[in-house]
Motif scaffolding. Structure first.
Motif, mmCIF file in Angstrom:
data_model
loop_
_atom_site.group_PDB
_atom_site.id
_atom_site.type_symbol
_atom_site.label_atom_id
_atom_site.label_comp_id
_atom_site.label_asym_id
_atom_site.label_seq_id
_atom_site.Cartn_x
_atom_site.Cartn_y
_atom_site.Cartn_z
ATOM 1 N N GLY A 35 0.819 -1.197 0.000
ATOM 2 C CA GLY A 35 0.000 0.000 0.000
ATOM 3 C C GLY A 35 0.857 1.253 0.000
ATOM 4 O O GLY A 35 1.958 1.261 0.551
ATOM 5 N N VAL A 36 0.345 2.323 -0.612
ATOM 6 C CA VAL A 36 1.050 3.601 -0.675
ATOM 7 C C VAL A 36 0.118 4.703 -0.189
ATOM 8 O O VAL A 36 -0.981 4.880 -0.737
ATOM 9 N N VAL A 37 0.551 5.436 0.831
ATOM 10 C CA VAL A 37 -0.165 6.630 1.268
ATOM 11 C C VAL A 37 0.440 7.819 0.533
ATOM 12 O O VAL A 37 1.636 8.094 0.662
ATOM 13 N N VAL A 38 -0.378 8.497 -0.257
ATOM 14 C CA VAL A 38 0.049 9.669 -1.016
ATOM 15 C C VAL A 38 -0.343 10.914 -0.215
ATOM 16 O O VAL A 38 -1.530 11.162 0.017
ATOM 17 N N ILE A 39 0.649 11.672 0.234
ATOM 18 C CA ILE A 39 0.393 12.850 1.063
ATOM 19 C C ILE A 39 0.381 14.077 0.161
ATOM 20 O O ILE A 39 1.391 14.400 -0.473
ATOM 21 N N HIS A 40 -0.752 14.751 0.107
ATOM 22 C CA HIS A 40 -0.864 15.866 -0.836
ATOM 23 C C HIS A 40 -0.027 17.069 -0.406
ATOM 24 O O HIS A 40 0.364 17.214 0.751
ATOM 25 N N GLY A 115 0.487 -6.073 3.956
ATOM 26 C CA GLY A 115 0.940 -5.528 5.228
ATOM 27 C C GLY A 115 2.090 -4.546 5.133
ATOM 28 O O GLY A 115 2.529 -4.012 6.155
ATOM 29 N N ARG A 116 2.584 -4.285 3.932
ATOM 30 C CA ARG A 116 3.715 -3.377 3.760
ATOM 31 C C ARG A 116 3.210 -2.034 3.236
ATOM 32 O O ARG A 116 2.425 -1.989 2.290
ATOM 33 N N ILE A 117 3.684 -0.952 3.864
ATOM 34 C CA ILE A 117 3.179 0.383 3.562
ATOM 35 C C ILE A 117 4.326 1.334 3.253
ATOM 36 O O ILE A 117 5.309 1.420 3.996
ATOM 37 N N GLY A 118 4.157 2.084 2.168
ATOM 38 C CA GLY A 118 5.072 3.170 1.837
ATOM 39 C C GLY A 118 4.330 4.492 1.868
ATOM 40 O O GLY A 118 3.103 4.535 1.767
ATOM 41 N N VAL A 119 5.069 5.569 2.028
ATOM 42 C CA VAL A 119 4.494 6.908 1.954
ATOM 43 C C VAL A 119 5.276 7.720 0.927
ATOM 44 O O VAL A 119 6.467 7.493 0.719
ATOM 45 N N ILE A 120 4.592 8.670 0.303
ATOM 46 C CA ILE A 120 5.243 9.573 -0.626
ATOM 47 C C ILE A 120 4.556 10.922 -0.545
ATOM 48 O O ILE A 120 3.340 11.006 -0.332
ATOM 49 N N GLY A 121 5.345 11.986 -0.676
ATOM 50 C CA GLY A 121 4.768 13.317 -0.702
ATOM 51 C C GLY A 121 5.660 14.272 -1.461
ATOM 52 O O GLY A 121 6.866 14.045 -1.595
ATOM 53 N N HIS A 122 5.050 15.334 -1.967
ATOM 54 C CA HIS A 122 5.760 16.374 -2.712
ATOM 55 C C HIS A 122 5.626 17.693 -1.957
ATOM 56 O O HIS A 122 4.576 17.988 -1.385
ATOM 57 N N CYS A 123 6.682 18.502 -1.971
ATOM 58 C CA CYS A 123 6.670 19.819 -1.323
ATOM 59 C C CYS A 123 6.391 19.628 0.172
ATOM 60 O O CYS A 123 7.112 18.889 0.837
#
Length: 247
Positions: A35-40, A115-123
């Motif tokens: 899963g990927v949490v995309v942080i705006h 069960g594996r989680i990544g996060v990504i965000g810009h700015c």
């Protein structure tokens, strides 16, 4: 690549028991997936953020972007929510971490989650991705030109964000950093300082800085867009998540 997916609006549990709007996209297949949490970014929960979410789903991940500004009112336009949140100086750090934790839990509750989680965000989302990776137990994090990780913002910047470099010893997962050589927030000397600190701490990370690129070089709708840098950046993101979020 089979890019068939479901995408749409969902409700996500957030910090303090809040119910947040979120945008979820997931493949239709039954293979185990990370899963990927995309942080705006600070401009908010916008079409570009939702496109990022769908891009991850097309590459085999379940992805979700929680609307961090949901507390500014149901039925209010995303632009007005963003304006109200910016007037308050942005999202408090503790609240951000709780909202990302809720989004990660939502992803892990889906069928076929591995069960594996990544996060990504810009700015601002890049700073938030680093913060979340220091305060939560995650598997991978991507910081795309996150401002104010190393230095506090200038006094004239309308944000309550402060440096989170002191949290670096708690970084829980590998970190990928993608930066523009012509950026001011963060400037190349800040990127170098973060690289030096993570190296000193023995934290797994890889940083790439693109010549001729400034802030927001991933943003196709902005003059700052740099196709070559964005293409290479996406390739590195998928390779990185492929290594760390696979079943």
């Amino acid at each position: 690549m089979n890019d068939a997916m479901w995408a749409g609006t969902v409700t996500v549990g957030g910090y303090g028991g809040a119910e947040l709007e979120g945008y979820l996209a997931r493949p239709l297949g039954d293979a185990p997936r990370g899963g990927v949490v995309v942080i705006h970014h600070m401009p908010g929960y916008d079409p570009g953020t939702k496109e990022f979410v769908r891009t991850f789903a097309a590459h085999g991940y379940a992805a979700i972007a929680p609307n961090l500004y949901s507390r500014e009112g149901a039925g209010v336009s995303p632009d007005d929510q963003a304006a109200a949140a910016r007037a308050k100086g942005g999202v408090p750090d503790e609240q951000l971490v709780g909202d990302v934790a809720g989004a990660a839990a939502h992803l892990n509750a889906l069928e076929h989650a591995n069960g594996r989680i990544g996060v990504i965000g810009h700015c601002s989302g890049g700073r938030h991705a680093f913060l979340a990776a220091c305060d939560l137990d995650l598997d991978a994090a991507v910081d795309c030109y996150g401002a104010f990780v190393v230095n506090d913002p200038p006094a004239d910047q309308p944000t309550t964000a402060r440096s989170v470099l002191a949290k670096a010893p708690n970084l829980s997962c590998p970190l990928l950093g993608l930066f523009g050589e012509e950026d001011r927030f963060p400037a190349p000397d800040e990127v170098a300082a973060l690289d030096e600190e993570l190296t000193r701490l023995g934290k797994e990370h890889e940083f790439h800085t693109y010549a001729g690129a400034g802030h927001a070089f991933f943003a196709v709708e902005r003059p700052a867009f740099r196709p070559a840098a964005a293409k290479d950046g996406w390739e590195r993101i998928f390779a990185f998540f492929g290594r760390h979020l696979a079943a």
